[in-house]
Design a protein around this motif. Structure first.
Motif: not given
Length: 108
Positions: A28-32
């Motif tokens: 997963v990519v951290i967006t916030d």
């Protein structure tokens, strides 16, 4: 609380339902990373419900809400043992320091 906070834009492993298995691993990519005082009301209510339902898992306080880039809205918060676990649909553990993935790779 640990000073280890996920970094926006960075990719981490996530383990569905907290089960450390290859079949449960995803990236997963951290967006916030949202400070507690800035979280929206809907997320705050969902988090409070999760803390009540799973008081053995979620910490009664969290400093940040961590959002990731997936097909579903996944939000991670602090656990009682100072890790990160999401609540709601697709709840799972975030491997912020890579130790869970390393452990899994050693088992193979």
């Amino acid at each position: 609380m640990k000073e280890t906070i996920p970094i926006v834009g960075k990719t981490y492993h996530y383990f569905d339902d907290g089960k450390i298995k290859v079949s449960r691993r995803a990236e997963v990519v951290i967006t916030d990373v949202i400070p507690f005082e800035n979280i929206d009301e809907e997320t705050l209510i969902q988090w409070k419900e999760a803390v009540e339902e799973c008081d053995w898992l979620y910490a009664p306080e969290t400093d940040f809400f961590v959002k990731v880039d997936t097909f579903f809205d996944i939000t991670f918060v602090r656990t009682k043992d100072d890790n990160w676990f999401s609540f709601g649909f697709l709840a799972g553990r975030l491997d912020i320091d890579g130790s869970l993935n390393e452990q899994l790779n050693k088992q193979q």
